[in-house]
Design a protein around this motif. Structure first.
Motif, PDB file in Angstrom:
ATOM      1  N   ALA A  48      -1.665   0.452  13.377  1.00 12.85           N
ATOM      2  CA  ALA A  48      -0.262   0.022  13.334  1.00 12.85           C
ATOM      3  C   ALA A  48       0.663   1.221  13.559  1.00 12.85           C
ATOM      4  O   ALA A  48       1.687   1.120  14.252  1.00 12.85           O
ATOM      5  CB  ALA A  48       0.043  -0.652  11.998  1.00 12.85           C
ATOM      6  N   ALA A  49       0.294   2.372  12.994  1.00 15.71           N
ATOM      7  CA  ALA A  49       1.122   3.577  13.161  1.00 15.71           C
ATOM      8  C   ALA A  49       1.147   4.003  14.628  1.00 15.71           C
ATOM      9  O   ALA A  49       2.205   4.342  15.171  1.00 15.71           O
ATOM     10  CB  ALA A  49       0.585   4.707  12.280  1.00 15.71           C
ATOM     11  N   ILE A  50      -0.005   3.944  15.301  1.00 15.26           N
ATOM     12  CA  ILE A  50      -0.040   4.278  16.729  1.00 15.26           C
ATOM     13  C   ILE A  50       0.853   3.321  17.512  1.00 15.26           C
ATOM     14  O   ILE A  50       1.668   3.748  18.333  1.00 15.26           O
ATOM     15  CB  ILE A  50      -1.496   4.244  17.272  1.00 15.26           C
ATOM     16  CG1 ILE A  50      -2.326   5.375  16.642  1.00 15.26           C
ATOM     17  CG2 ILE A  50      -1.514   4.381  18.786  1.00 15.26           C
ATOM     18  CD1 ILE A  50      -3.788   5.395  17.078  1.00 15.26           C
ATOM     19  N   SER A  51       0.727   2.019  17.236  1.00 13.46           N
ATOM     20  CA  SER A  51       1.563   1.040  17.945  1.00 13.46           C
ATOM     21  C   SER A  51       3.039   1.342  17.747  1.00 13.46           C
ATOM     22  O   SER A  51       3.819   1.357  18.690  1.00 13.46           O
ATOM     23  CB  SER A  51       1.309  -0.379  17.435  1.00 13.46           C
ATOM     24  OG  SER A  51      -0.036  -0.705  17.547  1.00 13.46           O
TER      25      SER A  51
ATOM     26  N   THR B 151       7.502   5.524   6.996  1.00 14.36           N
ATOM     27  CA  THR B 151       6.548   4.728   6.217  1.00 14.36           C
ATOM     28  C   THR B 151       7.139   3.345   5.915  1.00 14.36           C
ATOM     29  O   THR B 151       6.410   2.368   5.832  1.00 14.36           O
ATOM     30  CB  THR B 151       6.176   5.424   4.888  1.00 14.36           C
ATOM     31  OG1 THR B 151       7.372   5.895   4.284  1.00 14.36           O
ATOM     32  CG2 THR B 151       5.250   6.590   5.131  1.00 14.36           C
ATOM     33  N   ARG B 152       8.480   3.289   5.794  1.00 15.06           N
ATOM     34  CA  ARG B 152       9.137   2.011   5.543  1.00 15.06           C
ATOM     35  C   ARG B 152       8.855   1.031   6.696  1.00 15.06           C
ATOM     36  O   ARG B 152       8.437  -0.097   6.501  1.00 15.06           O
ATOM     37  CB  ARG B 152      10.647   2.243   5.397  1.00 15.06           C
ATOM     38  CG  ARG B 152      11.430   1.097   4.775  1.00 15.06           C
ATOM     39  CD  ARG B 152      12.922   1.408   4.701  1.00 15.06           C
ATOM     40  NE  ARG B 152      13.458   1.955   5.947  1.00 15.06           N
ATOM     41  CZ  ARG B 152      13.647   1.255   7.065  1.00 15.06           C
ATOM     42  NH1 ARG B 152      13.324  -0.018   7.108  1.00 15.06           N
ATOM     43  NH2 ARG B 152      14.156   1.839   8.152  1.00 15.06           N
ATOM     44  N   ARG B 153       9.062   1.522   7.947  1.00 20.84           N
ATOM     45  CA  ARG B 153       8.803   0.671   9.109  1.00 20.84           C
ATOM     46  C   ARG B 153       7.320   0.309   9.221  1.00 20.84           C
ATOM     47  O   ARG B 153       6.957  -0.804   9.602  1.00 20.84           O
ATOM     48  CB  ARG B 153       9.189   1.399  10.403  1.00 20.84           C
ATOM     49  CG  ARG B 153      10.678   1.378  10.692  1.00 20.84           C
ATOM     50  CD  ARG B 153      10.982   2.363  11.825  1.00 20.84           C
ATOM     51  NE  ARG B 153      12.399   2.682  11.876  1.00 20.84           N
ATOM     52  CZ  ARG B 153      13.251   2.107  12.719  1.00 20.84           C
ATOM     53  NH1 ARG B 153      12.831   1.186  13.559  1.00 20.84           N
ATOM     54  NH2 ARG B 153      14.528   2.443  12.719  1.00 20.84           N
ATOM     55  N   LEU B 154       6.483   1.277   8.900  1.00 24.39           N
ATOM     56  CA  LEU B 154       5.037   1.038   8.991  1.00 24.39           C
ATOM     57  C   LEU B 154       4.615  -0.051   8.005  1.00 24.39           C
ATOM     58  O   LEU B 154       3.879  -0.974   8.351  1.00 24.39           O
ATOM     59  CB  LEU B 154       4.286   2.346   8.718  1.00 24.39           C
ATOM     60  CG  LEU B 154       2.766   2.266   8.740  1.00 24.39           C
ATOM     61  CD1 LEU B 154       2.249   1.778  10.089  1.00 24.39           C
ATOM     62  CD2 LEU B 154       2.161   3.634   8.410  1.00 24.39           C
ATOM     63  N   ALA B 155       5.139   0.053   6.786  1.00 27.45           N
ATOM     64  CA  ALA B 155       4.815  -0.946   5.765  1.00 27.45           C
ATOM     65  C   ALA B 155       5.307  -2.333   6.192  1.00 27.45           C
ATOM     66  O   ALA B 155       4.589  -3.333   6.053  1.00 27.45           O
ATOM     67  CB  ALA B 155       5.437  -0.547   4.426  1.00 27.45           C
ATOM     68  N   ALA B 156       6.522  -2.380   6.758  1.00 27.94           N
ATOM     69  CA  ALA B 156       7.085  -3.662   7.214  1.00 27.94           C
ATOM     70  C   ALA B 156       6.195  -4.272   8.297  1.00 27.94           C
ATOM     71  O   ALA B 156       5.917  -5.476   8.287  1.00 27.94           O
ATOM     72  CB  ALA B 156       8.501  -3.441   7.746  1.00 27.94           C
ATOM     73  N   ARG B 157       5.733  -3.426   9.213  1.00 29.12           N
ATOM     74  CA  ARG B 157       4.866  -3.911  10.287  1.00 29.12           C
ATOM     75  C   ARG B 157       3.577  -4.535   9.731  1.00 29.12           C
ATOM     76  O   ARG B 157       3.074  -5.518  10.242  1.00 29.12           O
ATOM     77  CB  ARG B 157       4.561  -2.740  11.228  1.00 29.12           C
ATOM     78  CG  ARG B 157       3.443  -2.951  12.239  1.00 29.12           C
ATOM     79  CD  ARG B 157       3.782  -4.000  13.299  1.00 29.12           C
ATOM     80  NE  ARG B 157       4.955  -3.683  14.078  1.00 29.12           N
ATOM     81  CZ  ARG B 157       4.954  -3.166  15.303  1.00 29.12           C
ATOM     82  NH1 ARG B 157       3.823  -2.910  15.904  1.00 29.12           N
ATOM     83  NH2 ARG B 157       6.077  -2.917  15.930  1.00 29.12           N
TER      84      ARG B 157
ATOM     85  N   LEU C 225       0.792   1.856   0.939  1.00 34.06           N
ATOM     86  CA  LEU C 225       0.271   2.869   1.874  1.00 34.06           C
ATOM     87  C   LEU C 225      -0.244   4.096   1.132  1.00 34.06           C
ATOM     88  O   LEU C 225      -1.167   4.766   1.578  1.00 34.06           O
ATOM     89  CB  LEU C 225       1.357   3.297   2.860  1.00 34.06           C
ATOM     90  CG  LEU C 225       1.905   2.198   3.783  1.00 34.06           C
ATOM     91  CD1 LEU C 225       3.058   2.744   4.614  1.00 34.06           C
ATOM     92  CD2 LEU C 225       0.802   1.657   4.678  1.00 34.06           C
ATOM     93  N   TYR C 226       0.380   4.358  -0.012  1.00 32.76           N
ATOM     94  CA  TYR C 226       0.003   5.568  -0.745  1.00 32.76           C
ATOM     95  C   TYR C 226      -1.318   5.425  -1.500  1.00 32.76           C
ATOM     96  O   TYR C 226      -1.799   6.367  -2.107  1.00 32.76           O
ATOM     97  CB  TYR C 226       1.158   6.005  -1.665  1.00 32.76           C
ATOM     98  CG  TYR C 226       2.357   6.409  -0.829  1.00 32.76           C
ATOM     99  CD1 TYR C 226       2.303   7.561  -0.035  1.00 32.76           C
ATOM    100  CD2 TYR C 226       3.509   5.632  -0.785  1.00 32.76           C
ATOM    101  CE1 TYR C 226       3.380   7.914   0.762  1.00 32.76           C
ATOM    102  CE2 TYR C 226       4.592   5.988   0.006  1.00 32.76           C
ATOM    103  CZ  TYR C 226       4.515   7.127   0.771  1.00 32.76           C
ATOM    104  OH  TYR C 226       5.570   7.483   1.571  1.00 32.76           O
ATOM    105  N   ASN C 227      -1.912   4.231  -1.448  1.00 33.46           N
ATOM    106  CA  ASN C 227      -3.301   4.110  -1.922  1.00 33.46           C
ATOM    107  C   ASN C 227      -4.261   4.750  -0.926  1.00 33.46           C
ATOM    108  O   ASN C 227      -5.394   5.072  -1.274  1.00 33.46           O
ATOM    109  CB  ASN C 227      -3.697   2.639  -2.087  1.00 33.46           C
ATOM    110  CG  ASN C 227      -2.923   1.973  -3.207  1.00 33.46           C
ATOM    111  OD1 ASN C 227      -2.611   2.620  -4.211  1.00 33.46           O
ATOM    112  ND2 ASN C 227      -2.594   0.698  -3.017  1.00 33.46           N
TER     113      ASN C 227
END
Lengths: 205, 205
Positions: A16-19, A31-37, A45-47
């Protein structure tokens, strides 16, 4: 959570981060956008990662590997097939790089333009270059020419990378036809003179 | 304040801004630091420029012009002297660019690496390239070869700029000797075949 599950999730996060970076660029990555995606909370994410920096680092490494694995898979034919002139493999590498820059411009920028210093010595990058050199030198008839050929291959690769980068930066004509003309001209001037040292390249004009 | 005085001050501000960027890089540049360097209050700067962005813009333009004026002055000998082979002028341009990158790395990065899009179409940059092409083509015996030569000069310049940029980015060997070998190899492969179209280049080996 099982070990398998953990790694599967980690993989999904990196994909997802690559996309996201490919779509919107590195600057807008958070990280906010990544989590939303991913449809999770940022805390989730911090796990898996201790901070944004670690996510970015693993993502870029993975992007590098994906880019080079894809290129390298396609190149085996040129560098390993008995009937193919290995020197032409470098032309094919140039074409792959150009196609990659057109298809995934954000990823291309991340891997080849931004030049993040900790990432540019990536094992996959170094491996990819070493692999092509090795495959070429294995089939070289006259070993005395090795150093000279190495220097010419280096110049060829620096030139082709710079042509693709200029196109990405919209310096000069950006069409595929002009790129192809320049690519073949570079080949004719820098590598073609070495065809006579490879039995398999003899028939090529 | 007189008109002369105003322009003299403006000039002094830009010179200081260039020095600061050359010493510390673009990222650390601020109007606060610039004012401190000049021994004035930050507000004083706003008598001359409306904001930091304008200072940076004028500074980069001026840096570009300084870089290219210096290079161009040195090059007149190669491109205008009757007894000099104009093709060798491009080798000399490569040497100047390399020397510039070593002597003023921060300025080099600003002008050639960061690739600020509004600045890369700088008139001085375009002028410098057009000037060298013009001087070469004036002395070309066979005009039919013009397009082909133009393409080879383009490849040569892309390659040499990329070699200098790689050295700046510490990719591969960074010593002057290796650069000189690669520079002459690029010349031999890309431009030397055109020496026969210039009466003055005939004697050169």
């Amino acid at each position: 959570m099982s070990r398998e599950r953990f790694f599967a999730d980690e993989h999904r996060i990196i994909d997802a981060a690559i996309s996201l970076i490919c779509e919107n660029g590195y600057e807008k990555f958070s990280t906010r956008r990544l989590a939303a995606r991913l449809g999770v909370s940022p805390m989730t994410l911090y796990n898996y990662f201790s901070n944004k920096e670690e996510i970015v680092q693993v993502t870029i490494s993975t992007a590098y590997e994906k880019a080079f694995e894809a290129i390298q898979d396609d190149l085996r034919g040129y560098f390993e097939r008995e009937s193919a002139c290995p020197l032409m493999g470098f032309v094919e590498m140039g074409r792959k790089l150009f196609a990659f820059s057109k298809q995934y411009p954000q990823m291309y920028a991340l891997v080849f333009v931004m030049n993040f210093s900790p990432y540019r010595d990536q094992p996959s990058l170094v491996e990819c270059y070493n692999y092509t050199f090795k495959k070429v030198f294995e089939r070289l008839v006259d070993k005395n020419i090795e150093e000279e050929l190495h220097r010419h291959i280096y110049l060829f690769q620096v030139l082709v990378s710079a042509l693709v980068r200029n196109i990405y930066n919209k310096l000069g004509p950006t069409d595929e036809e002009t790129f192809e003309i320049n690519l073949l001209l570079a080949y004719n001037r820098l590598l073609k003179p070495f065809e006579r040292y490879f039995a398999v390249c003899q028939g090529i004009q």
